[in-house]
Design a protein around this motif. Structure first.
Motif, PDB file in Angstrom:
ATOM      1  N   ILE A 364       5.735  20.523  11.512  1.00 59.83           N
ATOM      2  CA  ILE A 364       4.666  21.399  12.190  1.00 59.83           C
ATOM      3  C   ILE A 364       3.663  20.485  11.904  1.00 59.83           C
ATOM      4  N   ILE A 365       3.047  19.946  10.980  1.00 59.16           N
ATOM      5  CA  ILE A 365       1.966  19.182  10.570  1.00 59.16           C
ATOM      6  C   ILE A 365       1.686  18.119  11.402  1.00 59.16           C
ATOM      7  N   ILE A 366       2.842  17.236  11.578  1.00 60.13           N
ATOM      8  CA  ILE A 366       3.060  16.073  12.450  1.00 60.13           C
ATOM      9  C   ILE A 366       2.673  16.477  13.872  1.00 60.13           C
ATOM     10  N   GLY A 367       3.406  17.512  14.307  1.00 66.42           N
ATOM     11  CA  GLY A 367       3.596  17.925  15.655  1.00 66.42           C
ATOM     12  C   GLY A 367       2.404  18.311  16.160  1.00 66.42           C
ATOM     13  N   LEU A 368       1.356  18.994  15.260  1.00 67.82           N
ATOM     14  CA  LEU A 368      -0.110  19.496  15.614  1.00 67.82           C
ATOM     15  C   LEU A 368      -0.719  18.155  15.781  1.00 67.82           C
ATOM     16  N   VAL A 369      -0.466  17.155  15.108  1.00 67.82           N
ATOM     17  CA  VAL A 369      -1.532  15.939  15.071  1.00 67.82           C
ATOM     18  C   VAL A 369      -0.972  15.320  16.403  1.00 67.82           C
ATOM     19  N   VAL A 370       0.222  15.206  16.680  1.00 68.79           N
ATOM     20  CA  VAL A 370       0.881  14.557  17.957  1.00 68.79           C
ATOM     21  C   VAL A 370      -0.019  15.303  19.330  1.00 68.79           C
ATOM     22  N   THR A 371       0.095  16.816  18.939  1.00 68.41           N
ATOM     23  CA  THR A 371      -0.510  17.738  20.073  1.00 68.41           C
ATOM     24  C   THR A 371      -1.952  17.337  20.411  1.00 68.41           C
ATOM     25  N   ALA A 372      -2.736  17.332  19.404  1.00 66.93           N
ATOM     26  CA  ALA A 372      -4.118  17.016  19.578  1.00 66.93           C
ATOM     27  C   ALA A 372      -4.352  15.720  20.086  1.00 66.93           C
ATOM     28  N   SER A 373      -3.486  14.780  19.915  1.00 67.31           N
ATOM     29  CA  SER A 373      -3.832  13.307  20.613  1.00 67.31           C
ATOM     30  C   SER A 373      -3.471  13.769  22.120  1.00 67.31           C
ATOM     31  N   LEU A 374      -2.535  14.393  22.314  1.00 70.71           N
ATOM     32  CA  LEU A 374      -2.103  14.658  23.815  1.00 70.71           C
ATOM     33  C   LEU A 374      -3.359  15.408  24.527  1.00 70.71           C
ATOM     34  N   LEU A 375      -3.860  16.265  23.849  1.00 70.97           N
ATOM     35  CA  LEU A 375      -5.063  16.965  24.438  1.00 70.97           C
ATOM     36  C   LEU A 375      -6.299  16.091  24.611  1.00 70.97           C
ATOM     37  N   TRP A 376      -6.617  15.352  23.574  1.00 69.06           N
ATOM     38  CA  TRP A 376      -7.736  14.379  23.548  1.00 69.06           C
ATOM     39  C   TRP A 376      -7.485  13.080  24.751  1.00 69.06           C
ATOM     40  N   CYS A 377      -6.327  12.739  24.748  1.00 70.76           N
ATOM     41  CA  CYS A 377      -6.074  11.353  25.588  1.00 70.76           C
ATOM     42  C   CYS A 377      -5.933  12.028  27.064  1.00 70.76           C
ATOM     43  N   GLY A 378      -5.201  13.233  27.065  1.00 66.13           N
ATOM     44  CA  GLY A 378      -5.251  13.621  28.594  1.00 66.13           C
ATOM     45  C   GLY A 378      -6.722  14.443  28.998  1.00 66.13           C
ATOM     46  N   SER A 379      -7.458  14.600  28.045  1.00 67.61           N
ATOM     47  CA  SER A 379      -8.749  14.894  28.596  1.00 67.61           C
ATOM     48  C   SER A 379      -9.628  13.827  29.126  1.00 67.61           C
ATOM     49  N   ALA A 380      -9.442  12.533  28.408  1.00 67.51           N
ATOM     50  CA  ALA A 380     -10.158  11.260  28.732  1.00 67.51           C
ATOM     51  C   ALA A 380      -9.740  10.776  30.036  1.00 67.51           C
ATOM     52  N   LEU A 402     -11.615  21.505  39.674  1.00 66.86           N
ATOM     53  CA  LEU A 402     -10.459  21.515  38.605  1.00 66.86           C
ATOM     54  C   LEU A 402      -9.953  20.106  38.636  1.00 66.86           C
ATOM     55  N   LEU A 403      -9.738  19.511  37.443  1.00 72.03           N
ATOM     56  CA  LEU A 403      -8.924  18.479  37.433  1.00 72.03           C
ATOM     57  C   LEU A 403      -7.600  18.712  36.891  1.00 72.03           C
ATOM     58  N   ILE A 404      -7.002  17.699  36.947  1.00 74.19           N
ATOM     59  CA  ILE A 404      -5.535  17.728  36.496  1.00 74.19           C
ATOM     60  C   ILE A 404      -5.171  16.758  35.319  1.00 74.19           C
ATOM     61  N   SER A 405      -4.225  17.351  34.400  1.00 78.35           N
ATOM     62  CA  SER A 405      -3.711  16.406  33.386  1.00 78.35           C
ATOM     63  C   SER A 405      -2.225  16.949  33.084  1.00 78.35           C
ATOM     64  N   SER A 406      -1.779  16.457  32.151  1.00 79.13           N
ATOM     65  CA  SER A 406      -0.463  16.554  31.548  1.00 79.13           C
ATOM     66  C   SER A 406      -0.013  16.006  30.155  1.00 79.13           C
ATOM     67  N   PHE A 407       1.058  16.639  29.516  1.00 81.01           N
ATOM     68  CA  PHE A 407       1.313  15.939  28.353  1.00 81.01           C
ATOM     69  C   PHE A 407       2.166  14.487  28.504  1.00 81.01           C
ATOM     70  N   ALA A 408       2.122  14.264  29.772  1.00 80.86           N
ATOM     71  CA  ALA A 408       2.763  12.628  30.125  1.00 80.86           C
ATOM     72  C   ALA A 408       1.704  11.772  30.216  1.00 80.86           C
ATOM     73  N   SER A 409       1.868  10.703  31.311  1.00 79.10           N
ATOM     74  CA  SER A 409       1.019   9.813  31.701  1.00 79.10           C
ATOM     75  C   SER A 409       0.320   9.071  30.592  1.00 79.10           C
ATOM     76  N   THR A 410      -0.859   8.962  30.555  1.00 79.95           N
ATOM     77  CA  THR A 410      -1.703   8.317  29.570  1.00 79.95           C
ATOM     78  C   THR A 410      -2.296   9.252  28.721  1.00 79.95           C
ATOM     79  N   ALA A 411      -1.907  10.591  28.511  1.00 77.46           N
ATOM     80  CA  ALA A 411      -2.092  11.632  27.483  1.00 77.46           C
ATOM     81  C   ALA A 411      -1.354  11.283  26.294  1.00 77.46           C
ATOM     82  N   MET A 412      -0.231  10.665  26.464  1.00 77.41           N
ATOM     83  CA  MET A 412       0.922   9.963  25.405  1.00 77.41           C
ATOM     84  C   MET A 412       0.067   8.957  24.642  1.00 77.41           C
ATOM     85  N   ILE A 413       0.127   8.953  23.180  1.00 76.11           N
ATOM     86  CA  ILE A 413      -0.769   7.846  22.558  1.00 76.11           C
ATOM     87  C   ILE A 413      -0.382   6.410  22.832  1.00 76.11           C
TER      88      ILE A 413
END
Length: 464
Positions: A364-380, A402-413
């Motif tokens: 859970i802890i690691i998963g949330l940190v990974v998810t935070a990185s997806l949100l930040w990188c996806g936003s950028a 509206l912009l589009i994003s995903s938990f794929a593409s360059t949202a992954m660290i």
């Protein structure tokens, strides 16, 4: 004469590009299938299936943005939560990737790198999962779109390929031990990428007794989940919540809920057409590779879908999903509104679960940190992704706000790091990236391998 022939060829190529992805995809996939020895009828049918899948995703994406776009805008205005990058799902990103004019070049480059590394015995992974090449290719496409430099785009995809095949080798023992899948590696970037964060964070958590000795079990968590993990229900609840936050009346809230439920059901079905179309290509590529590499120790590289049904993975994902939605609202700098890719959170946590050997608290802890990185990188990177989507013919009917994003593409660290290196002062950042990769490669192939051999010898001596 040759100049005239070249002009005719380029004019024909430009004509195909101008026809759009629904015409270009069947032609490209037909050519790829013929190269791997498929009959022309089978190859063409595969290509046409992909074209139909792309057309279907365009329709669903248009339906989604038409319905949720105004609601998201109203929600932002009422709550002052600035989430203007809609998560449209990895399937939509895959469609955008396969519609790129340079996709054929990138696919051949990735395949060639796999073959070269196998010949040089620098990898044991034979990646037959042609479909998931899109995870590597999208980085090259985004780099090319930003820099307008084909060589940088191809280079970025090539680095992604090398990283992916090597990470598959390094993580293969975890796959074999935890998921009981000998001889199989998982060169799926959407699963592997999490290890970039998970490995050092897991090492850190192991220094803390609370996490190392945690006994919180899967059974403790599963009793609270189940019904709400269904993607249909998930879409309904998210749509209802967004409609309520947007200030809609009850009728419109219910309509939005059902519409979003439909989207989460339809997108996987349209994406399945892509996989159906590429299956004959993947099978013929596997047969071709086995003929060329007889007698070698090989790990067959499969889609990480083969492990996401594991109970530990599913339970971890179902806990992470609602926490992800809450995190998106409060995370500083986030612009991504999680939606379609919530259904594939199991892919993002699967290798984390294997790494921690099923320690749920650490998951859970690691998963949330990974998810935070997806949100930040996806936003950028959402503005670039949105521009590419429009360039391949996906029209967003939300007034352009509206912009589009995903938990794929360059949202992954992993993908974001390579994309950043190839677009931000590449003369400086690319050499730094390559030096870091070389250092990690040396550590895992030499230092860690030597340490493991020593540990195995000591264990054998004790047992004897």
């Amino acid at each position: 004469m040759w100049i005239q022939v070249g002009k005719i060829f380029m004019d024909g190529f430009q004509f195909i590009i101008n026809c759009g992805a629904t015409v270009m995809l069947p032609i490209i996939i037909t050519i790829v299938g013929l190269i791997f020895g498929l009959k022309i009828t089978t190859a063409f049918k595969s290509g046409l299936t992909l074209g139909i899948g792309f057309a279907g995703i365009k329709l669903v994406l248009d339906f989604m943005t038409t319905n949720i776009g105004p609601a998201a805008k109203a929600m932002v205005e009422r709550t002052h939560v600035h989430l203007d990058a809609l998560d449209v799902g990895w399937g939509s990103i895959a469609a955008i990737t396969w519609a790129s004019p340079i996709i054929a070049i990138l696919i051949f480059v990735i395949l060639a790198i796999n073959i070269i590394l196998l010949i040089l015995k620098a990898t044991h992974t034979l990646d037959v999962d042609i479909w998931n090449y899109h995870h590597m290719a999208i980085v090259g496409i985004m780099v090319y779109f930003v820099t307008k430099n084909v060589f940088l785009g191809v280079g970025a995809a090539a680095v992604m390929a090398v990283l992916t095949f090597k990470m598959s080798d390094w993580s293969q023992p975890m796959v074999e031990k935890f998921f009981q899948m000998p001889g199989v590696s998982l060169p799926t970037v959407s699963a592997l990428s999490s290890l970039v964060i998970a490995v050092p964070l897991n090492w850190l958590l192991d220094k803390i007794p609370l996490f190392r000795k945690s006994k919180f079990s899967i059974r403790d968590a599963q009793k609270y989940l189940g019904f709400f993990g269904d993607s249909m229900i998930m879409g309904l609840l998210i749509g209802l919540a967004i409609g309520a936050l947007a200030g809609y009346d009850l009728q419109r809230v219910l309509q939005l809920g059902v519409s979003m439920s439909a989207v989460l059901v339809l997108i996987p079905k349209m994406t399945a057409m892509f996989m159906e179309g590429l299956m004959p290509i993947s099978e013929s590529a596997q047969k071709w590779s086995q003929k060329k590499f007889k007698g070698r120790k090989l790990f067959i590289g499969l889609d990480a879908a083969v492990i996401v049904g594991n109970p530990d993975v599913i339970t971890t994902a179902l806990i992470i999903i609602p926490l992800t939605i809450a995190m998106a609202i409060v995370l500083p700098g986030n612009r991504v509104l999680p939606f379609a890719d919530l259904a594939v959170v199991p892919f993002r946590v699967a290798m984390v679960v294997a790494l921690t050997n099923g320690n749920l608290l650490k998951n859970i802890i690691i998963g949330l940190v990974v998810t935070a990185s997806l949100l930040w990188c996806g936003s950028a990177t959402s503005p670039v992704l949105t521009a590419i989507a429009k360039s391949v013919g996906i029209k967003l009917t939300t007034g352009g706000s509206l912009l589009i994003s995903s938990f794929a593409s360059t949202a992954m660290i992993q993908s974001f790091i390579v994309y950043f290196a190839f677009t931000f002062h590449p003369i400086i950042s690319i050499p730094i990236l390559l030096i870091v990769i070389a250092g990690i490669w040396y550590y895992f192939d030499k230092v860690k391998h030597i340490n493991k051999d020593t540990e195995d010898e000591e264990k054998a001596l004790k047992e004897s």
